[in-house]
Write a protein that holds these residues in place. Structure first.
Motif, PDB file in Angstrom:
ATOM      1  N   GLU A 149      -6.466   4.046   1.213  1.00 26.51           N
ATOM      2  CA  GLU A 149      -6.068   2.647   1.408  1.00 26.51           C
ATOM      3  C   GLU A 149      -7.131   1.865   2.165  1.00 26.51           C
ATOM      4  O   GLU A 149      -7.826   2.421   3.014  1.00 26.51           O
ATOM      5  N   ARG A 178       1.232   4.126  -2.885  1.00 23.23           N
ATOM      6  CA  ARG A 178       0.934   5.508  -2.486  1.00 23.23           C
ATOM      7  C   ARG A 178       2.079   6.441  -2.862  1.00 23.23           C
ATOM      8  O   ARG A 178       1.865   7.519  -3.433  1.00 23.23           O
ATOM      9  N   GLU A 215       1.145   9.254  -5.524  1.00 21.73           N
ATOM     10  CA  GLU A 215       1.057  10.639  -5.044  1.00 21.73           C
ATOM     11  C   GLU A 215       2.134  11.513  -5.674  1.00 21.73           C
ATOM     12  O   GLU A 215       1.902  12.689  -5.943  1.00 21.73           O
ATOM     13  N   VAL A 271      -4.602   9.144  -3.086  1.00 19.60           N
ATOM     14  CA  VAL A 271      -4.662   7.715  -2.749  1.00 19.60           C
ATOM     15  C   VAL A 271      -5.341   7.499  -1.394  1.00 19.60           C
ATOM     16  O   VAL A 271      -5.060   8.201  -0.430  1.00 19.60           O
ATOM     17  N   ARG A 285       0.834  -1.208   0.000  1.00 13.64           N
ATOM     18  CA  ARG A 285       0.000   0.000   0.000  1.00 13.64           C
ATOM     19  C   ARG A 285       0.870   1.260   0.000  1.00 13.64           C
ATOM     20  O   ARG A 285       0.627   2.198  -0.754  1.00 13.64           O
ATOM     21  N   SER A 286       1.901   1.272   0.838  1.00 12.10           N
ATOM     22  CA  SER A 286       2.719   2.488   0.915  1.00 12.10           C
ATOM     23  C   SER A 286       3.571   2.663  -0.345  1.00 12.10           C
ATOM     24  O   SER A 286       3.852   3.782  -0.769  1.00 12.10           O
TER      25      SER A 286
END
Lengths: 127, 189
Positions: free
Chosen positions: A31, A19, A23, A29, A15-16
């Motif tokens: 989650e 992102r 971004e 974004v 996820r990060s």
């Protein structure tokens, strides 16, 4: 305001990673850590694209896709499955559940961006 | 024995409530027949409620035979079934250790990825050592990325950090590089 992407994956690293890439390239974004949280967020807020993993502990990506595809308000939002599952049966299952595309992890940043730009209509598929 | 046969037969009932009660009651039996019936029901039943009852009963039985039979479901084409099998193995923890060690060496990388999750989220003693072995030896980037993430969460020894640095020498994938950086940061590096 950039196009809004909802990332549904139980891996915080995935996820990060998405992102950070998205971004930095003008996307907004949000989650969700599983299908159920993804459905909640999709109902609360409008998104331009869902990025969905398949194997998640609380509700699978297939559960998420079936739910949004049965909801008239969410049915038109494009969805990309990004999963480690690479067999033909996995791809068929994703597409039959309502995914627009199925990609295999890990994705290079430029591939992720291309998927997001095409599916959100920022660029044409052949552009 | 008659009671066991009756419950196994009820698992095939058309009535969802009958199947649910049978699945729940089979958790009191530890025989191979009970285990095989519950695993088959978990794989094939179309009711999530019944499937969840099978998961609960298999965890309650909790033997190594359960681990061996449930491990086969990690190859299911149904993601729900795969995840349910993963959940049972996680809850069995060290009772499933031998089976999980074999799964970590499975030829199918998707199975190995699920086995890594079982170790990372399960109740295993010395889980870090199992994850380190994956990080150091597995040839697949996705399997290693998953092990890297869990090692970042539950590891922290100098051996764990050294293993993470080794990943950089073995792979040149941007996501894996990011996963290693994130894991090392969680370990305070």
């Amino acid at each position: 305001m950039g196009k809004k992407v909802l990332v549904i994956d139980d891996s915080s690293t995935v996820r990060s990673y998405y992102r950070k890439i998205l971004e930095a390239n003008g996307f907004a974004v949000a989650e969700a850590i599983n299908a159920y949280e993804g459905i909640e967020k999709a109902l609360e807020e409008e998104f331009d694209l869902y990025l969905v993993d398949i194997n998640m502990t609380k509700g699978t990506g297939i559960d998420f896709l079936r739910e949004v595809r049965s909801n008239p308000e969410l049915v038109a939002v494009p969805a990309a499955v990004i999963s480690t599952e690479s067999e033909e049966k996995d791809v068929e299952l994703s597409l039959s559940a309502g995914a627009n595309v199925h990609f295999i992890k890990p994705l290079k940043p430029e591939t992720l961006l291309e998927i997001c730009r095409i599916l959100t209509g920022e660029v044409a598929a052949d552009g | 024995m008659e009671e066991l046969s009756r419950l196994i037969e009820l698992l095939n009932s058309e009535d969802e409530m009958e199947r649910l009660h049978a699945a729940e009651e089979l958790g009191d039996h530890t025989s191979s027949e009970a285990i095989l019936s519950l695993v088959s029901c978990l794989e094939k039943d179309e009711s999530r409620v019944v499937q969840e009852a099978c998961v609960a009963s298999l965890c309650r039985i909790g033997t190594e035979e359960v681990a061996e039979e449930v491990a086969k479901l990690l190859r299911s084409s149904d993601p729900y079934v795969r995840n349910a099998a993963s959940e049972v193995l996680q809850l069995l923890g060290d009772r499933a250790r031998h089976v999980v060690e074999l799964l970590l060496r499975d030829p199918d990388p998707d199975v190995r990825t699920l086995a890594v999750r079982v170790v990372g989220e399960g109740q295993f003693s010395n889980a870090s050592a199992l994850l380190r072995s994956v990080v150091l030896n597995d040839p697949d980037a996705n399997v290693v990325a998953s092990a890297v993430e869990y090692l970042g969460e539950i590891g922290g020894s100098s051996e764990d950090r050294d293993a993470l640095h080794e990943v950089r020498a073995r792979f040149s994938d941007p996501f894996l590089e990011y996963a290693v950086e994130t894991a090392l940061r969680k370990m305070g590096e």
